[in-house]
Scaffold this active site. Structure first.
Site, PDB file in Angstrom:
ATOM      1  N   ASN A 108       0.913  -1.229   0.360  1.00  0.00           N
ATOM      2  CA  ASN A 108       0.196   0.199  -0.045  1.00  0.00           C
ATOM      3  C   ASN A 108       1.141   1.491  -0.281  1.00  0.00           C
ATOM      4  OD1 ASN A 108      -2.270  -2.047  -0.244  1.00  0.00           O
ATOM      5  ND2 ASN A 108      -2.415  -1.280   2.349  1.00  0.00           N
ATOM      6  N   ARG A 151     -10.315  -4.765 -14.325  1.00  0.00           N
ATOM      7  CA  ARG A 151      -9.083  -5.356 -14.030  1.00  0.00           C
ATOM      8  C   ARG A 151      -9.204  -7.463 -13.668  1.00  0.00           C
ATOM      9  NH1 ARG A 151      -4.919  -2.437 -11.220  1.00  0.00           N
ATOM     10  NH2 ARG A 151      -6.310  -0.806 -10.066  1.00  0.00           N
ATOM     11  N   ARG A 168      -4.679   1.129 -13.060  1.00  0.00           N
ATOM     12  CA  ARG A 168      -3.559   1.427 -12.578  1.00  0.00           C
ATOM     13  C   ARG A 168      -2.510   0.429 -12.038  1.00  0.00           C
ATOM     14  NH1 ARG A 168      -3.834   6.218  -8.496  1.00  0.00           N
ATOM     15  NH2 ARG A 168      -3.323   7.090 -10.710  1.00  0.00           N
ATOM     16  N   HIS A 173     -14.836   2.458 -15.543  1.00  0.00           N
ATOM     17  CA  HIS A 173     -14.894   1.747 -13.934  1.00  0.00           C
ATOM     18  C   HIS A 173     -16.126   1.139 -13.469  1.00  0.00           C
ATOM     19  CE1 HIS A 173     -13.911   1.241  -9.624  1.00  0.00           C
ATOM     20  NE2 HIS A 173     -13.150   1.371  -9.900  1.00  0.00           N
ATOM     21  N   TYR A 212     -12.430  -9.890  -2.032  1.00  0.00           N
ATOM     22  CA  TYR A 212     -12.606  -8.866  -1.943  1.00  0.00           C
ATOM     23  C   TYR A 212     -14.812  -8.467  -1.676  1.00  0.00           C
ATOM     24  CZ  TYR A 212      -8.544  -6.350  -3.581  1.00  0.00           C
ATOM     25  OH  TYR A 212      -7.798  -5.723  -4.283  1.00  0.00           O
ATOM     26  N   ARG A 259     -14.535   2.619   4.014  1.00  0.00           N
ATOM     27  CA  ARG A 259     -13.704   1.383   4.394  1.00  0.00           C
ATOM     28  C   ARG A 259     -12.073   2.450   4.758  1.00  0.00           C
ATOM     29  NH1 ARG A 259     -11.302  -1.436  -0.439  1.00  0.00           N
ATOM     30  NH2 ARG A 259     -10.460   0.646  -0.223  1.00  0.00           N
ATOM     31  N   HIS A 303     -15.235  -4.104  -0.534  1.00  0.00           N
ATOM     32  CA  HIS A 303     -15.066  -3.204  -1.597  1.00  0.00           C
ATOM     33  C   HIS A 303     -16.830  -3.015  -1.797  1.00  0.00           C
ATOM     34  CE1 HIS A 303     -13.961  -2.964  -5.974  1.00  0.00           C
ATOM     35  NE2 HIS A 303     -13.301  -1.873  -5.178  1.00  0.00           N
TER      36      HIS A 303
END
Length: 762
Positions: free
Chosen positions: A93, A431, A461, A491, A524, A620, A648
């Site tokens: 992170n 992703r 990213r 997204h 997730y 979160r 998530h």
């Protein structure tokens, strides 16, 4: 042949970048030197400025999130391997944070652009505040590793060693490994008046080797007496050489092997010092897109930006404590235009992400606890069929991952790829898993002659290269692939299958808060809706028409989309609750999101709180809203859930005078989500599905194991656990055992549940 205009554009772009670089070189050092008095003047007032702001700094809020992850590495209810996993996650992170967020800050500093943080601080004092906070977090990580984890190594039969700790046979093995595998990959890179400064790659272990210049051995000038070179350890080498003993496993770091054998790279040269360090570079980039860009030039630009990311300006240097050369560090700071705030001494292991090699070692892999097996979605009722078309024709199905398996989505796609009656498949991808069944299903569908349209976001990213590769595979197979939409990042998570069923064409849809990634679906928490409801499918078909063509529908019935109307529609929903409270009508708001950063949304929530609306937020990560501030947010509480799974799920709940309006979707309450991304929220229309969403929110508010409460001053307090007479409530366990009765009894506010008769599974 390129046109004259094309050459002219290239030259102008080159000159622009050259001028930017000259500006940086001319003014970069003055930025740092001038910043010191400014920061000194504001240091005493910094905490006052931050505390007075009605908003919490986005970046400082993110750091508190990583602190909550670090708490999991401290937790004594977890075993050593679990705790190492969470420490490795904090390091990963932090790498991304420095690369993107600190990199973005330096885009302002280096090019003299103004920026005011949500805390109220301008870019120069905020740099000092942020990097000092990062220094503190770096120290906390090292304390956890040294004082809490290393003492547990012996009882877990593992040990970190140096070459001198090995017996004769083991040393021979290490020597052979160096000679055979490591030595051929190493390249000393000299820097002096005859050699340019070498390019040092980001996030790669590097030895700075200071040697004696034999021609100036008696000089008192360090710059003349000493020579500097660099040895980078290739990132594709394993970080540790494991050595199995009957009673323990030894882990010999690769840098210790290289350090021990450095004289082989510097024969007949006196080594004065060798200092291990690691740099992080600015990885924040934007694409200068125009509507005239074709796919090929767009992909080429992304590939170039990925290369530039590896060579961006240095924003952090981690170095080992005890062996570092002050002369070398002084030279590096001047070269990279950084100061002590960018320097992070590490007394233990540089780069805790390397702990993953130990976690995955066969002797310790079994120490990672496995979650319970996923359970079928309650919405499926008693249906056990593998025919997803049959299941979806009967009812809407809400899936809650990872408690419910992701398999139904994969089955739907694989069944659609093989079914001769399926005419078309449309899908958005952000992703993918490494060996993606999604990709394979789409390839088979194209081979079987189906119309496959995929909006593939190649700007995701750090997944850019994988996404470009997979998108090009699909394109070669005959799929219609769209590489993102102009300046927006796609997204949203939507899937549409079009099937000819004789007398009619039926559309099958999946709408989700998470990616089409079967690997992360196990880690997730997300919700996904399977439906054949014609309102959903009509909206999604319209949405794909917007993406692939020039359609501009006036409105959707069940979808809220960005960047067109999402902020305005969410603000309208918040304001309606405020109006209800002022009118004495029952009201309430509950949002479960990953990040809350958009000022307009925060201000609307403040106004709703003043109006008397009870507001319960489950955020979160980043939260820029201050809860419980007198006369501003008295009625707002904020909690964060951090535990075994990465939260998530995004759910937006509005009481609506007892007839709740509830949305799931891909967007957080962030400026980028509303203004710079293609996002969608979807209304939960089915009564049973709505009540399931209420239950998910209710359970998150009841958790007393993984929950933290945000305080008015921006700090978080961990929930102390079960109170007297109260049982512990861990949502990451409880969701595996939810019953129809649990769903029916769930409440958030008074009179907000749907009819119980419609909730029980058939």
């Amino acid at each position: 042949m390129p046109t004259l205009n094309a050459y002219s554009a290239l030259i102008k772009n080159w000159v622009r970048r050259l001028n930017q670089r000259r500006t940086l070189l001319r003014h970069g050092r003055s930025i740092l030197t001038k910043s010191q008095p400014d920061m000194a003047k504001t240091t005493d007032n910094t905490s006052i400025v931050i505390a007075q702001s009605n908003y919490i700094s986005r970046d400082l809020s993110w750091l508190t999130f990583n602190e909550r992850v670090l708490d999991q590495a401290r937790s004594q209810r977890r075993n050593l391997v679990e705790r190492m996993k969470f420490l490795a996650i904090t390091a990963s992170n932090l790498d991304e944070f420095f690369s993107i967020r600190v990199g973005s800050l330096y885009n302002y500093l280096d090019f003299h652009k103004q920026r005011t943080d949500y805390s109220g601080l301008r870019e120069i004092p905020f740099r000092q505040t942020l990097l000092r906070a990062m220094q503190g977090f770096n120290q906390a990580q090292n304390v956890v590793f040294t004082n809490e984890l290393q003492p547990l190594f012996a009882q877990n039969e593992l040990r970190f060693v140096t070459v001198s700790d090995l017996n004769e046979d083991e040393q021979e093995g290490a020597k052979a490994y160096f000679d055979r595998t490591i030595y051929p990959t190493l390249t000393p890179m000299l820097y002096d008046y005859t050699h340019t400064f070498p390019v040092l790659l980001a996030k790669v272990l590097t030895f700075g080797v200071v040697t004696l210049n034999p021609d100036e051995a008696n000089s008192t000038d360090d710059d003349e007496r000493q020579r500097l070179s660099f040895v980078q350890i290739p990132a594709n080498l394993p970080r540790f050489m494991p050595i199995d003993r009957p009673d323990e496993v030894l882990f010999l770091p690769v840098e210790e092997i290289v350090r021990h054998n450095l004289p082989k790279l510097y024969r007949n040269v006196e080594i004065l010092s060798c200092s291990l360090f690691r740099v992080t570079r600015n990885g924040d980039f934007n694409l200068d897109e125009t509507e005239d860009d074709d796919d090929e030039s767009f992909i080429d630009e992304i590939k170039q930006k990925i290369k530039d990311r590896r060579l961006g300006r240095v924003v952090r240097v981690e170095h080992e404590v005890g062996n570092v050369s002050p002369w070398m560090m002084s030279l590096l700071k001047k070269r990279w235009e950084i100061d002590d705030l960018n320097i992070f001494p590490v007394p233990t292991l540089i780069d805790f992400t390397s702990l993953w090699q130990i976690i995955k070692h066969p002797d310790f892999k079994g120490d990672m606890p496995s979650p319970p097996a996923p359970v079928p979605p309650l919405s499926l009722g008693r249906d056990k069929t593998d025919d997803m078309f049959e299941v979806m024709r009967k009812r809407d199905v809400l899936m809650h991952h990872p408690y419910n398996n992701f398999e139904p989505v994969l089955q739907l796609l694989e069944q659609a790829a093989a079914d001769p009656d399926v005419l078309a498949i449309k899908l958005t991808i952000y992703r993918l898993a490494k060996n993606s069944r999604i990709t394979e299903a789409l390839l088979r569908a194209a081979e079987n002659g189906k119309n496959v349209a995929v909006l593939f976001e190649v700007k995701a990213r750090f997944d850019e290269e994988n996404n470009i590769r997979e998108a090009q595979r699909l394109q070669r197979a005959g799929c219609f692939v769209i590489y993102g939409i102009n300046k927006y990042k796609t997204h949203t998570k939507l899937l549409l299958v079009v099937r000819n069923e004789g007398d009619r064409v039926v559309q099958y849809a999946h709408l989700s808060t998470g990616n089409y990634n079967e690997d992360t679906a196990k880690l997730y928490t997300d919700i996904g809706l399977l439906t054949t409801d014609e309102v959903y499918t009509h909206d999604i078909a319209e949405f794909f028409n917007v993406i692939t063509g020039h359609s501009l529908p006036n409105r959707y019935q069940y979808l809220i989309t960005a960047p067109r109307t999402m902020r305005q529609q969410l603000l309208a929903l918040i304001n309606q609750e405020a109006d209800n409270a002022r009118a004495g009508v029952p009201s309430g708001i509950c949002l479960k999101i990953n990040s809350l950063e958009d000022k307009a949304t925060i201000d609307a929530l403040y106004e709703a709180s003043k109006a008397g609306v009870p507001i319960r937020l489950i955020v979160r990560g980043i939260c820029c809203l201050r809860p419980r501030r007198a006369e501003l947010s008295d009625n707002i509480t904020v909690r964060s859930i951090v535990g075994d799974f990465l939260e998530h799920t995004r759910i937006f709940y509005f009481h609506n005078n007892g007839d709740p309006q509830i949305y799931g979707g891909s967007a957080d309450a962030m400026v980028r989500s509303f203004d710079r991304r293609i996002e969608s929220l979807f209304l939960l229309a089915d009564a049973r599905v709505k009540q399931q969403a209420i239950m998910i929110l209710d359970y998150n508010l009841r958790d007393n194991v993984n929950a933290y409460e945000l305080q008015e001053n921006g700090t978080y307090t961990q929930c102390a656990g079960a109170k007297d007479g109260e049982e512990s409530f861990n949502v990451h366990e409880r969701f595996f055992a939810v019953t129809d009765k649990d769903v029916a009894e769930a409440r958030l506010f008074a009179d907000d549940s749907v009819s119980i008769d419609t909730v029980s599974a058939s």
